[in-house]
Design a protein around this motif. Structure first.
Motif, short mmCIF file in Angstrom:
data_model
loop_
_atom_site.label_atom_id
_atom_site.label_comp_id
_atom_site.label_asym_id
_atom_site.label_seq_id
_atom_site.Cartn_x
_atom_site.Cartn_y
_atom_site.Cartn_z
N LYS A 274 -1.40 -2.37 -10.43
CA LYS A 274 -2.50 -1.51 -10.33
C LYS A 274 -3.42 -1.71 -11.53
N THR B 195 -3.90 3.42 -0.32
CA THR B 195 -4.48 2.78 -1.42
C THR B 195 -3.37 1.55 -2.04
N THR B 196 -3.87 0.61 -2.34
CA THR B 196 -3.07 -0.65 -3.17
C THR B 196 -2.20 -0.31 -4.32
N PHE B 197 -1.00 -0.31 -3.90
CA PHE B 197 0.12 0.06 -4.88
C PHE B 197 0.19 -1.34 -6.16
N CYS B 198 0.15 -2.66 -5.52
CA CYS B 198 0.24 -3.74 -6.26
C CYS B 198 0.27 -4.82 -5.22
N ARG C 293 0.84 -1.28 0.07
CA ARG C 293 -0.02 -0.10 0.11
C ARG C 293 1.01 1.38 0.01
N THR C 294 0.39 2.29 -0.57
CA THR C 294 0.91 3.61 -0.62
C THR C 294 0.68 4.24 0.90
N ALA C 295 1.33 5.43 1.08
CA ALA C 295 1.36 6.07 2.26
C ALA C 295 -0.27 6.50 2.65
N ASN C 296 -1.02 6.63 1.43
CA ASN C 296 -2.61 7.10 1.93
C ASN C 296 -3.61 5.70 1.81
#
Length: 85
Positions: free
Chosen positions: A48, A26-29, A21-24
């Protein structure tokens, strides 16, 4: 006939799922891994855009950002490629 679900196929074949996940949040991969032998793992990453990248312990990256398999036969072929060690 139901549509082939690649994600379920991976889990049914012993792959462990880990979402990156990214810092916010959301799934990055999403990464799927399987221990082929003690401390020997392969990896399949779902990006993604839903393309996949696969790596084997023997060959490193075997395929990069290709379309997901749509049949069980194609999925088995892809897994065979990344399960060689």
């Amino acid at each position: 006939m139901s549509k082939f679900n690649f994600y379920n196929f991976l889990e049914e074949n012993g792959y462990q799922k880990d979402s990156i996940r990214t810092a916010n949040g959301t799934t990055f991969c999403t990464n799927y891994q399987k221990e082929l032998s003690e401390n020997i793992w392969n990896s399949l990453t779902v990006h993604k855009d839903k393309t996949i990248t696969g790596a084997s312990p023997k060959s490193g990256i075997v395929f990069k950002q290709i379309f997901q398999p749509e049949t069980i036969e194609d999925a088995n072929l892809r897994l065979k490629q990344i399960q060689e060690f």
